[in-house]
Design a protein around this motif. Structure first.
Motif, PDB file in Angstrom:
ATOM      1  N   ASP A 264      -3.289   8.390  -8.606  1.00  0.00           N
ATOM      2  CA  ASP A 264      -2.679   7.047  -9.256  1.00  0.00           C
ATOM      3  C   ASP A 264      -1.924   7.057  -8.792  1.00  0.00           C
ATOM      4  O   ASP A 264      -0.875   8.436  -9.932  1.00  0.00           O
TER       5      ASP A 264
ATOM      6  N   GLY B 156      -0.531   3.171  -6.682  1.00  0.00           N
ATOM      7  CA  GLY B 156      -1.118   2.195  -6.392  1.00  0.00           C
ATOM      8  C   GLY B 156      -2.666   3.887  -6.614  1.00  0.00           C
ATOM      9  O   GLY B 156      -2.632   4.483  -6.706  1.00  0.00           O
ATOM     10  N   THR B 157      -4.006   3.047  -6.932  1.00  0.00           N
ATOM     11  CA  THR B 157      -4.924   4.367  -6.879  1.00  0.00           C
ATOM     12  C   THR B 157      -5.330   4.409  -5.605  1.00  0.00           C
ATOM     13  O   THR B 157      -5.671   3.538  -4.587  1.00  0.00           O
TER      14      THR B 157
ATOM     15  N   HIS C 114      -7.352  15.962 -14.867  1.00  0.00           N
ATOM     16  CA  HIS C 114      -6.690  15.312 -14.126  1.00  0.00           C
ATOM     17  C   HIS C 114      -5.067  16.380 -14.338  1.00  0.00           C
ATOM     18  O   HIS C 114      -5.231  17.352 -15.488  1.00  0.00           O
TER      19      HIS C 114
ATOM     20  N   ARG D  62      -8.958  11.460  -6.989  1.00  0.00           N
ATOM     21  CA  ARG D  62      -8.531  10.306  -7.093  1.00  0.00           C
ATOM     22  C   ARG D  62      -7.002  10.443  -7.644  1.00  0.00           C
ATOM     23  O   ARG D  62      -6.503  10.976  -8.517  1.00  0.00           O
TER      24      ARG D  62
ATOM     25  N   TRP E  38       2.518  10.728  -9.943  1.00  0.00           N
ATOM     26  CA  TRP E  38       0.882  10.859  -9.930  1.00  0.00           C
ATOM     27  C   TRP E  38       0.372  11.555 -10.246  1.00  0.00           C
ATOM     28  O   TRP E  38       0.535  12.731 -11.068  1.00  0.00           O
TER      29      TRP E  38
ATOM     30  N   SER F 167       2.347   5.737 -10.000  1.00  0.00           N
ATOM     31  CA  SER F 167       3.512   4.491 -10.542  1.00  0.00           C
ATOM     32  C   SER F 167       4.776   4.973 -10.460  1.00  0.00           C
ATOM     33  O   SER F 167       4.695   6.379 -10.366  1.00  0.00           O
TER      34      SER F 167
END
Length: 194
Positions: free
Chosen positions: A169, A94-95, A137, A167, A128, A171
């Motif tokens: 993220d 998730g975030t 990013h 932030r 990540w 997965s």
């Protein structure tokens, strides 16, 4: 109490405050040479000056932890902690919003961070992605080869900042593993004296 080579306020600082270390100067007066000292302040805009001192220059932001200055080395706006400073550990896909202010000051324009991944399942790869408010990013992938699962992997990144938050993220590819984690540590930061 307020004093040169001390603090710029009478009250003690909080145990975990961000402070600013300034060089202060009192100009020469009849028969007394100029004096140079240091002073700590909670203000990033300049210290309250003790009597006789008229000039100041910011040296660097410093962090208090449990009432003591976190040991660091500073050179030309680059601050390196003597030991890495823990920020957080994340789990679950998730975030995630991560505030860096416990170890990175608001004036920082680059955070030097260490990302440490842990994976308990070799059939699983966790990705990540780290984002900043600037839209920049960096990609950090769980770096595990056969037989290496359960071993922490680590990577250092300089993250450009506009604000002291990022932030993350997360997965997962393969079998989802709730034991996957990403620990984030601060190694230092770069700031501008302007």
């Amino acid at each position: 109490a307020m004093a040169a080579n001390g603090r710029d306020q009478d009250a003690p600082f909080g145990a975990d405050d961000w402070l600013y270390l300034y060089l202060i100067e009192a100009p020469a007066t009849s028969g007394v040479p100029n004096r140079v000292a240091g002073i700590l302040s909670k203000s990033a805009r300049g210290p309250a000056l003790p009597s006789g001192y008229t000039h100041w220059a910011l040296l660097c932001p410093v962090k208090l932890a449990n009432g003591a200055i976190v040991p660091f080395v500073e050179n030309d706006g680059v601050v390196k902690y003597r030991t890495r400073q823990g920020i957080t550990t994340l789990k679950n896909a998730g975030t995630h919003q991560v505030g860096l202010w416990t170890a990175i000051p608001p004036q920082a324009n680059v955070a030097e961070l260490n990302f440490m991944t842990s994976d308990a399942n070799s059939a699983n790869v966790t990705d990540w992605m780290v984002y900043t408010d600037a839209g920049l990013h960096t990609h950090i992938q769980g770096m595990y080869s056969a037989g290496a699962f359960g071993t922490a992997q680590s990577v250092d990144r300089n993250i450009p900042l506009i604000d002291t938050k990022i932030r993350i993220d997360m997965s997962q590819q393969g079998t989802a593993d709730p034991n996957d984690s990403l620990s984030i540590y601060a190694l230092g930061y770069t700031f501008s004296r302007q």
